[in-house]
Structure formats: C-alpha cells, structure tokens
Design a protein around this motif. Structure first.
Motif, PDB file in Angstrom:
ATOM      1  N   ASP A   1      21.643 -26.604  57.449  1.00 26.43           N
ATOM      2  CA  ASP A   1      21.299 -26.013  56.155  1.00 26.43           C
ATOM      3  C   ASP A   1      22.184 -26.689  55.117  1.00 26.43           C
ATOM      4  O   ASP A   1      23.389 -26.395  55.014  1.00 26.43           O
ATOM      5  N   VAL A   2      21.600 -27.622  54.380  1.00 23.70           N
ATOM      6  CA  VAL A   2      22.379 -28.440  53.454  1.00 23.70           C
ATOM      7  C   VAL A   2      23.082 -27.572  52.411  1.00 23.70           C
ATOM      8  O   VAL A   2      24.228 -27.834  52.026  1.00 23.70           O
TER       9      VAL A   2
ATOM     10  N   LYS B   1      28.137 -25.472  50.015  1.00 20.38           N
ATOM     11  CA  LYS B   1      28.940 -24.325  49.601  1.00 20.38           C
ATOM     12  C   LYS B   1      30.259 -24.273  50.367  1.00 20.38           C
ATOM     13  O   LYS B   1      31.300 -23.901  49.818  1.00 20.38           O
ATOM     14  N   TYR B   2      30.217 -24.688  51.616  1.00 25.91           N
ATOM     15  CA  TYR B   2      31.409 -24.632  52.452  1.00 25.91           C
ATOM     16  C   TYR B   2      32.447 -25.654  52.012  1.00 25.91           C
ATOM     17  O   TYR B   2      33.657 -25.375  52.014  1.00 25.91           O
TER      18      TYR B   2
ATOM     19  N   PRO C   1      14.531 -28.317  47.709  1.00 17.78           N
ATOM     20  CA  PRO C   1      15.964 -28.256  48.035  1.00 17.78           C
ATOM     21  C   PRO C   1      16.573 -26.947  47.530  1.00 17.78           C
ATOM     22  O   PRO C   1      16.557 -26.654  46.341  1.00 17.78           O
ATOM     23  N   SER C   2      17.084 -26.169  48.438  1.00 16.97           N
ATOM     24  CA  SER C   2      17.561 -24.832  48.075  1.00 16.97           C
ATOM     25  C   SER C   2      18.830 -24.873  47.240  1.00 16.97           C
ATOM     26  O   SER C   2      19.173 -23.882  46.597  1.00 16.97           O
ATOM     27  N   GLN C   3      19.561 -26.001  47.238  1.00 19.68           N
ATOM     28  CA  GLN C   3      20.763 -26.050  46.396  1.00 19.68           C
ATOM     29  C   GLN C   3      20.429 -26.298  44.931  1.00 19.68           C
ATOM     30  O   GLN C   3      21.292 -26.140  44.066  1.00 19.68           O
TER      31      GLN C   3
ATOM     32  N   LYS D   1      14.771 -30.581  54.553  1.00 15.92           N
ATOM     33  CA  LYS D   1      15.707 -31.004  55.589  1.00 15.92           C
ATOM     34  C   LYS D   1      16.427 -32.271  55.132  1.00 15.92           C
ATOM     35  O   LYS D   1      16.099 -32.872  54.114  1.00 15.92           O
ATOM     36  N   ALA D   2      17.393 -32.687  55.919  1.00 16.74           N
ATOM     37  CA  ALA D   2      18.184 -33.861  55.546  1.00 16.74           C
ATOM     38  C   ALA D   2      17.318 -35.111  55.459  1.00 16.74           C
ATOM     39  O   ALA D   2      17.478 -35.942  54.541  1.00 16.74           O
ATOM     40  N   SER D   3      16.374 -35.270  56.380  1.00 14.65           N
ATOM     41  CA  SER D   3      15.531 -36.466  56.368  1.00 14.65           C
ATOM     42  C   SER D   3      14.547 -36.471  55.197  1.00 14.65           C
ATOM     43  O   SER D   3      14.079 -37.538  54.790  1.00 14.65           O
TER      44      SER D   3
END
Length: 600
Positions: free
Chosen positions: A238-239, A244-245, A422-424, A438-440
């Motif tokens: 989960d990008v 956030k981390y 993209p959820s961010q 997703k990342a890809s």
C-alpha cells in the motif's frame, strides 16, 4: 234647389261644400278602421296622403334601430355570402364597438366616413408594430443576460469568513533513516533480497515527490531498466501507507508557530493530510474526519480572525536538517492557500532561507434564491444541493466547491487512462467502484504525465490556440456561494546572521490584508414579473389594453361566439314570423283647410 243654386253661384260656398264632404268621408273611413279592431295600429288623417321625402342625414340614419344587425347592414351584405359569414361580420362589429382596446370602435363606427376609418386602421397597425418591436427587444434582453453580479457590501467585517486553510508541503519529506533501516523490514520483511530493498527505496523516494500535474521525480526510476523490470515485486504494498510511515514527523520540520500573536504547539494546530501534492501539513482544515468532528464540538472551528496586517494571523518557522536529506535536488517548501473544505489547490514554492509574507483578501459571491429557477449553465454557478444536475461533479462526502470538482475531474482522468486512482493524491469513498494504483501502475501515470499537466478551461479554444496534443478538460462551475482567497506573496532572503550551516530555515507569515472585505451578490437581471410588468406597460402605452382585454378577446371568440352561433340564433322561421311584429300601416292626410269667412 234653392240651396244648390245658391251654393253654386258663390265660389266660397263651393269650397265650403267640398271641405264638408271630405271631412264626412274621412270620418266614415276612420269609423270603419276602428270597427275592424286591427292590433297596435294608429291612423291619422294627415297620413293618408304621401308626404315629401326627407333629406338624408349626414351621419347615421333616421331609422337607426338597436340590435346587432341593422336593416342598412342587411342591404349592404352581398347576397352571395354564406350564412356563417352573414352572422360573423355583425358579431365582429359588435366586438369592435364594445372592446376595451382603444381605437377598435372607430373601425366600425357608422358615423365615420371610409377614409376616417382607414386612418384609424393605419394608426392601429402602426401602434401594434411598434409594440411588437419593443416587446421583441425586451424579450431578447430577458433571454440574453439573465443574471448579473453586483457589489452587495464593501465593508463586510473580516471575521464573517473563516481564516484560510494553509498547507505546507516539503519537497523532500522523506525521513531517510526510516526509509533505509526501518521501512524495508516493516513492509518487505527481514528476508527480503537486497535487490528488492533497493527497488523499494528508489521507488518510494521517487513517489514521495509525485504531484498530480508534475511527475518528473519518476523519470529517474523508470529510465533505469533494471529497476523498472522489478517494480512488480512491490504490487502488494500500500504505497500510501508506506509514504505516511517514512514521512517526516511534525517535530522534524516545525520550530515555532503563532496564531493571532499567541504561541501554539505546531503539532496541535497542524494535521498531516493528503492533497494532490501528496502528504502535507495543513492548518485550519475541514477535510479529515477528525476536523469535521471538531466542528460539532467547537463552535469557533474553523478558526476566524478579526485582525489584519503582518503578525496578526498565522506565523510559522520551519527548518530542515541538511544531513537528513541526501537528495540535493529538492529544496524549498510548497505553500497552499485554500478554503477549509477544499481538498487541494494550486501551490507556490517558497525558497529555503527566506522570509515570506502572504496577504490574503477574501472575496465572497452569493446568489439570490430566485436564481434557482434558472439552469446552472445560465446562472454560471451550481448550488451544493443540486446533486442530480448533469453538471454536478464533486468528491464524495465533500461540500461542493469548484476546487473539489476539479479534483474529482483529475481523478476521473486517471481512472480513464490507467484504471486506478493513487490514494496518496485523491480520496477514495466507500461507494467508489475503482481500485487503488499498485506500484507497477505508476508507469502508466508516468506515461500520461503530459496529459495530467495541462488543464484547459471551457471556451478557452475560442481565444487560445491549442498547442497541446494531450490535455484535460474540466468543465466545473463555481459554487453559488463561492468564497475565494486572493493572495499576494512577497519573499526576501533572511539575514546572514540567521543562516545556519546545516539547517534550512523558512519563515512564513499569513494574514488578512484588510479588516474588511467585499461581498458580491448574483441576482436576476430581469425576472419574469418584471418582464410581465414591462410588457403590460408596452401594451398599455401603444394599444391602451390590459390583461382583461386579452381575456375579453379570448372570451368573445370562444364562448361568446359559440353561444352567438349555436344558442342565440336557433329560431325557426315560424318563431321568427311570430316574434316579428307587423309594421304599422301609416295613412297620410293633407292638413285641414281652415274655413275662411268671406265678406261681400
């Protein structure tokens, strides 16, 4: 014999004898007529003989009678006309006689000559044409510009509106110690290969600086073929949670905060939120669920301010440690001034080691309730509760705002081109039927970066040539209660005495420019009531008519005409003969000759 001879010898006596016999015979005629008992007839001796024909009158007739159809009119009607036409023409004449429209009665007035009636006909036609021209012009004005915006108040106190939401987005927001040491083990596991860890670090570093309209940071990653081939290994991540981390904490960038000249803990008044620039620290926002719950408990939230000028609003001191940011190409801080209920807005880059002042001037535009009768395209705005209108587009769960409409439009373009969001960068509602990128799939976003970087406006093509092969088109209307914050930026370098060797410092001061602001109101330029009143004035001026005149016209040629043709004229020939009284028989007599005394 003696008497006869005597009378014949005297001419005067002969005249007396004639008159005596004449009166005797007349008395017998009168007695005979009286004995026959003829009804409703009077006879006069003077009428037994024809009288001289009277001179015809200049106007009208001596035998003028009351009623719809005059004898003279019956004579003028041509015999070849049908029954319906013979009945309709007198009815029209009667309407012209009693109509409330000025001038119509002169067209059928029998006392006027033909040329006088023609003059009145030309006058009526001319006034009708003038009334039509004015009405067409008035209708064109009514349909052309239905609304207009005027100044409602130039001295509205500034505390009537909320202080703007201030977002601070650092270009280099990654905590590199966390990214290199803690994040790989936390998200990939301790047994992850070194190649996978390297792909993870390079990809997260590139994505951390991704903006919706600027994705240059991804070019370094996808230009490396070895890194791009292994991107599928990160599809399970989960990008947004990773970003956030590894994001810098509040204590890492904030030094000091003042609100209304009073010091506050920066971590208490700023909240980490998502925008179209990724994660940003936002002040005085209504986007998150926590801030929305706060409005129910605190009546003074979102915050307001009654003062103006430098130092009266929000003052922030930020710093960034150079040793914690090995990537040297990303310097400065983006600042975003937006409405508290807006997801994102345009930003301005503030350089490091600078003092920045941002003066804010609110501008509120409201709309009259009567404008709801118009379509949103006509009034050029949309009300927040018009959710079923085709032009309504908004982020789910948010109050309609033009900025929120544009954010939803940007999200739909990503869904259309890459089938993910993209959820961010954008919120995802529980009712949304799409997946998170997703990342890809960031490779697809990077390939369409030119499309996402250009947004064209409605009617722009009529004035500006399109030099872009790929662009977005977001037809978003303003809210009918639109609050806009106009900003003026000024930036200066800090003093050399304040410059620290290993720290970048940025000072920001956001304040209201004036204690007053201007409010505007959009209202109907020409309401239907005003159009009706003006039309009534035009008809009254040119024709002297009113609404009752129109009702009168409709009545006369609908109900009245029906009753006239099919109810008032249903009489048989026998009824007409019985109902028509016999014309009186007139006898004309000569005047009595008075006897004259003859003296011999």
């Amino acid at each position: 014999m003696y008497i006869q001879g005597t009378l014949s010898a005297c001419p005067a006596c002969l005249q007396f004898e004639f008159e005596f016999k004449f009166e005797f015979e007349c008395s017998k005629v009168i007695q005979f007529l009286a004995a026959t008992h003829l009804p409703h007839q009077m006879f006069y001796p003077q009428e037994l003989f024809p009288r001289p024909r009277a001179r015809p009158p200049l106007y009208g007739s001596y035998r003028q009678e009351t009623g719809l159809l005059q004898p003279s009119d019956q004579k003028r009607l041509k015999p070849h006309r049908g029954k319906f036409q013979r009945l309709l023409i007198p009815y029209i004449k009667k309407y012209c006689t009693v109509s409330s429209v000025h001038g119509l009665r002169y067209l059928t007035d029998p006392k006027l000559r033909v040329f006088e009636r023609c003059i009145w006909l030309l006058i009526l036609v001319g006034t009708f044409i003038c009334a039509t021209i004015v009405y067409v012009d008035l209708t064109a004005l009514y349909n052309a510009e239905r609304v207009q915006t005027t100044i409602e108040n130039t001295m509205q106190p500034i505390f009537y509106v909320s202080f703007p939401s201030v977002g601070l987005c650092s270009r280099n927001r990654v905590n590199w110690f966390t990214l290199e040491n803690e994040a790989p083990d936390h998200f990939l596991g301790a047994n992850a290969s070194q190649e996978k860890r390297e792909i993870f670090k390079q990809f997260i570093d590139a994505v951390s600086d991704v903006h919706f309209n600027e994705m240059k940071s991804l070019s370094k990653f996808f230009s490396n073929a070895s890194l791009a081939r292994g991107i599928n290994q990160l599809d399970h991540l989960d990008v947004t949670e990773v970003l956030k981390y590894i994001n810098l904490k509040c204590r890492d960038i904030f030094v000091e905060c003042n609100w209304r000249s009073k010091p506050y803990d920066c971590c208490d008044i700023f909240e980490l939120q998502r925008t179209e620039l990724g994660y940003c620290w936002v002040f005085n926002s209504l986007v998150s669920e926590e801030s929305r719950q706060r409005t129910k408990k605190d009546k003074y939230y979102p915050r307001r301010n009654a003062q103006s000028g430098p130092g009266s609003g929000l003052q922030v001191h930020l710093h960034r440690n150079k040793t914690r940011h090995p990537t040297s190409g990303r310097r400065g801080i983006y600042v975003m001034i937006k409405h508290p209920g807006q997801w994102s807005d345009s930003v301005r880059l503030l350089p490091d080691n600078s003092n920045n002042r941002i003066s804010v001037a609110p501008r509120f535009t409201g709309s009259d309730a009567r404008t709801r009768n118009l379509k949103p395209r006509v009034r050029r705005c949309i009300f927040p509760d018009e959710i079923h209108d085709p032009l309504y587009k908004n982020l789910p769960g948010f109050l309609y705002w033009r900025g929120n409409c544009r954010s939803r439009c940007h999200q739909e373009y990503m869904l259309q081109l890459c089938n993910c969001s993209p959820s961010q960068l954008f919120p995802i509602h529980k009712n949304d039927n799409f997946t998170v990128c997703k990342a890809s799939q960031f490779k697809c976003l990077y390939d369409h970066r030119r499309t996402f970087s250009v947004e064209r406006l409605a009617m722009e093509s009529e004035y500006v040539d399109d030099v872009y092969t790929d662009s977005m088109f977001c037809d978003c209307l303003n809210s009918c209660s639109q609050l806009i914050y106009e900003t003026i930026h000024s930036s200066t370098a800090i003093d050399e005495s304040e410059v620290e060797p290993n720290v970048y410092n940025v000072h920001i001061d956001v304040f209201f420019q004036s204690p007053w602001y201007i409010t505007y109101n959009t209202h109907m330029r020409f309401t239907f009531v005003e159009l009706l009143a003006n039309f009534g004035g035009i008809i009254g001026l040119f024709l002297g008519a009113s609404l009752l005149s129109a009702i009168e016209l409709i009545y006369y040629f609908t109900i009245g005409l029906y009753l006239y043709l099919f109810n008032g004229n249903r009489k048989t020939k026998e009824q007409e003969v019985k109902a028509t009284p016999a014309p009186p028989t007139t006898l004309y007599f000569r005047r009595q000759i008075a006897p004259k005394k003859v003296v011999y």
